[in-house]
Design a protein around this motif. Structure first.
Motif, PDB file in Angstrom:
ATOM      1  N   VAL A  17     -71.590  11.588  12.023  1.00 30.33           N
ATOM      2  CA  VAL A  17     -72.963  11.367  11.584  1.00 30.33           C
ATOM      3  C   VAL A  17     -73.810  11.030  12.812  1.00 30.33           C
ATOM      4  CG1 VAL A  17     -72.239  10.599   9.310  1.00 30.33           C
ATOM      5  CG2 VAL A  17     -72.553   8.917  11.133  1.00 30.33           C
ATOM      6  N   PRO A  18     -75.133  11.138  12.712  1.00 33.38           N
ATOM      7  CA  PRO A  18     -75.982  10.820  13.869  1.00 33.38           C
ATOM      8  C   PRO A  18     -75.756   9.396  14.369  1.00 33.38           C
ATOM      9  CG  PRO A  18     -77.250  11.950  12.176  1.00 33.38           C
ATOM     10  CD  PRO A  18     -75.920  11.629  11.569  1.00 33.38           C
ATOM     11  N   ASN A  19     -75.789   9.242  15.694  1.00 27.56           N
ATOM     12  CA  ASN A  19     -75.690   7.942  16.360  1.00 27.56           C
ATOM     13  C   ASN A  19     -74.368   7.224  16.110  1.00 27.56           C
ATOM     14  OD1 ASN A  19     -78.432   8.216  17.305  1.00 27.56           O
ATOM     15  ND2 ASN A  19     -79.094   7.610  15.244  1.00 27.56           N
ATOM     16  N   SER A  20     -73.345   7.987  15.809  1.00 26.25           N
ATOM     17  CA  SER A  20     -72.014   7.413  15.649  1.00 26.25           C
ATOM     18  C   SER A  20     -70.991   8.411  16.185  1.00 26.25           C
ATOM     19  CB  SER A  20     -71.732   7.085  14.183  1.00 26.25           C
ATOM     20  OG  SER A  20     -70.510   6.376  14.066  1.00 26.25           O
ATOM     21  N   ALA A  21     -69.729   8.041  16.119  1.00 25.84           N
ATOM     22  CA  ALA A  21     -68.668   8.910  16.625  1.00 25.84           C
ATOM     23  C   ALA A  21     -67.436   8.766  15.755  1.00 25.84           C
ATOM     24  CB  ALA A  21     -68.339   8.555  18.075  1.00 25.84           C
TER      25      ALA A  21
ATOM     26  N   ASP B 253     -68.160  -0.168  14.837  1.00 24.10           N
ATOM     27  CA  ASP B 253     -69.295  -1.023  15.167  1.00 24.10           C
ATOM     28  C   ASP B 253     -70.253  -0.244  16.055  1.00 24.10           C
ATOM     29  OD1 ASP B 253     -70.839  -3.274  15.224  1.00 24.10           O
ATOM     30  OD2 ASP B 253     -69.225  -4.615  15.870  1.00 24.10           O
ATOM     31  N   ASP B 254     -71.351  -0.877  16.439  1.00 28.57           N
ATOM     32  CA  ASP B 254     -72.291  -0.220  17.348  1.00 28.57           C
ATOM     33  C   ASP B 254     -71.583   0.117  18.651  1.00 28.57           C
ATOM     34  OD1 ASP B 254     -74.335  -0.412  15.546  1.00 28.57           O
ATOM     35  OD2 ASP B 254     -75.116  -2.298  16.356  1.00 28.57           O
ATOM     36  N   ARG B 255     -71.888   1.287  19.186  1.00 28.50           N
ATOM     37  CA  ARG B 255     -71.307   1.709  20.452  1.00 28.50           C
ATOM     38  C   ARG B 255     -72.349   2.530  21.201  1.00 28.50           C
ATOM     39  NH1 ARG B 255     -65.545   4.672  20.483  1.00 28.50           N
ATOM     40  NH2 ARG B 255     -64.935   2.566  19.854  1.00 28.50           N
ATOM     41  N   ASP B 256     -72.480   2.250  22.482  1.00 32.33           N
ATOM     42  CA  ASP B 256     -73.402   3.013  23.315  1.00 32.33           C
ATOM     43  C   ASP B 256     -72.744   4.345  23.650  1.00 32.33           C
ATOM     44  OD1 ASP B 256     -75.181   4.053  25.094  1.00 32.33           O
ATOM     45  OD2 ASP B 256     -75.273   2.295  26.406  1.00 32.33           O
ATOM     46  N   LEU B 257     -73.170   5.397  22.969  1.00 32.31           N
ATOM     47  CA  LEU B 257     -72.553   6.712  23.154  1.00 32.31           C
ATOM     48  C   LEU B 257     -73.085   7.425  24.385  1.00 32.31           C
ATOM     49  CD1 LEU B 257     -72.613   7.909  19.440  1.00 32.31           C
ATOM     50  CD2 LEU B 257     -70.717   6.839  20.683  1.00 32.31           C
TER      51      LEU B 257
END
Length: 199
Positions: A137-141, A175-179
């Motif tokens: 999904v957008p902004n995730s991995a 969790d949040d991750r800087d991709l």
């Protein structure tokens, strides 16, 4: 006399049963390695409680891979198997699914079924990975693990040969991750160990 005649058959059946039991155990452990690698990779940086989204470093990925090799040490996984860990992401500019970074461990000569690092970003599109199809999904991995292992029989190749087991597992990043700053971009703690690069 009767026992002497039947003994070779009983011994053969005993060896065969032992081989099947060991093969089933190893097959299960290969699946567990795939799940463990994907799960642990999805948790990287999760304990970082700062206001800044954590990045994935080579050191973190290497620790996940090393743990998996230790998990498979009882059946010599490193010599006869391979782990391929991919970060499946959605490109924010194009919306395309692609493999942002990819790392491997193990000496078995296999490659990912879905392509190498950067696959899907340009050229042939990548619909996703796995079956059923998994997409990010957008902004995730999605941490996607492919694990292969060539079985090493207990009693030679007479009973079951040397089949290659292959298992896949996927976990979305927890969790949040800087991709943007990842192992693929060079923003890491040091450099990648040579054995972790997929070739």
């Amino acid at each position: 006399m009767e026992f002497a005649l039947i003994l070779p058959i009983l011994v053969t059946l005993g060896f065969y049963g032992t081989e099947l039991a060991w093969m089933a155990t190893v097959n299960m452990q290969v699946g567990q390695i795939a799940s463990t690698v994907a799960d642990n990779a999805s948790r990287l940086g999760q304990t970082d409680n700062s206001a800044v989204s954590p990045t994935v470093t080579e050191t973190m990925v290497d620790s996940v891979m090393t743990g998996a090799l230790v998990q498979g040490s009882s059946f010599k996984f490193e010599d006869n198997g391979r782990i391929i860990l991919s970060s499946l992401e959605r490109d924010s500019a194009t919306g395309r699914q692609y493999i942002h970074w990819q790392r491997c461990r193990g000496k078995l000569a296999v490659v990912s079924r879905y392509g190498r690092e950067k696959a899907g970003l340009t050229g042939t599109t990548l619909a996703g990975m796995g079956s059923p199809l998994i997409t990010a999904v957008p902004n995730s991995a999605v941490m996607f693990a492919e694990v292969s292992y060539t079985y090493q029989p207990l009693f030679g190749s007479w009973f079951v040969g040397r089949p290659t087991f292959r298992r896949e597992a996927a976990f979305i990043v927890r969790d949040d991750r800087d991709l943007r700053a990842s192992t693929a971009s060079g923003v890491t703690e040091g450099t990648s160990p040579a054995q972790s690069r997929c070739s």
